[in-house]
Design an enzyme around this catalytic site. Sequence first.
Site, PDB file in Angstrom:
ATOM      1  N   HIS A 189      17.126 -34.385 -24.698  1.00  0.00           N
ATOM      2  CA  HIS A 189      18.273 -35.356 -24.509  1.00  0.00           C
ATOM      3  C   HIS A 189      18.002 -36.113 -23.407  1.00  0.00           C
ATOM      4  CE1 HIS A 189      22.577 -36.615 -24.090  1.00  0.00           C
ATOM      5  NE2 HIS A 189      22.637 -36.436 -25.439  1.00  0.00           N
ATOM      6  N   PHE A 190      17.487 -37.177 -23.359  1.00  0.00           N
ATOM      7  CA  PHE A 190      15.876 -37.542 -24.270  1.00  0.00           C
ATOM      8  C   PHE A 190      14.825 -38.071 -23.976  1.00  0.00           C
ATOM      9  CE2 PHE A 190      20.918 -39.593 -24.838  1.00  0.00           C
ATOM     10  CZ  PHE A 190      21.092 -38.877 -26.567  1.00  0.00           C
TER      11      PHE A 190
END
Length: 138
Positions: free
Chosen positions: A45-46
């Site tokens: 994420h991410f």
Amino acid sequence: MDRAAIKGILPHREPMLLLDEVELAEGSVHGRYTVRGDEFFLQGHFPGNPVLPGVMLCEMMAQSACLLVEGTGEKFTPFFTGIKNAKFKNVVRPGDIIDLVTELVARKGNFYFVKSQALVDGRLCASGELSFAIVEGE
């Protein structure tokens, strides 16, 4: 209160214990967590642009709220029962120190209702009205 003392109250353990220290006052709690960057919830994420998920900010606010029941002298499990008016204003990244400010609004039996904020360097990152139930026993 340091992490060891927090573990004496909350049943959460690594990797889900998301408080490093707290200060308790009458009807409020101020928690703190430093985002290290190696947390499991940042792994995807991410990639290349790690951003703390909003749901984890809500969990941090909820954990700090559960410390408001300190002093019951009983083992308990807190169960998150609701989030109202959750808002996410700014991103949180590795290296940030999150200040969690939570105020008890009401208590009805074993249900607690709080208002909470997550801030980084004084910037509001998340806020919401949370509720949880305390179930006593192991």
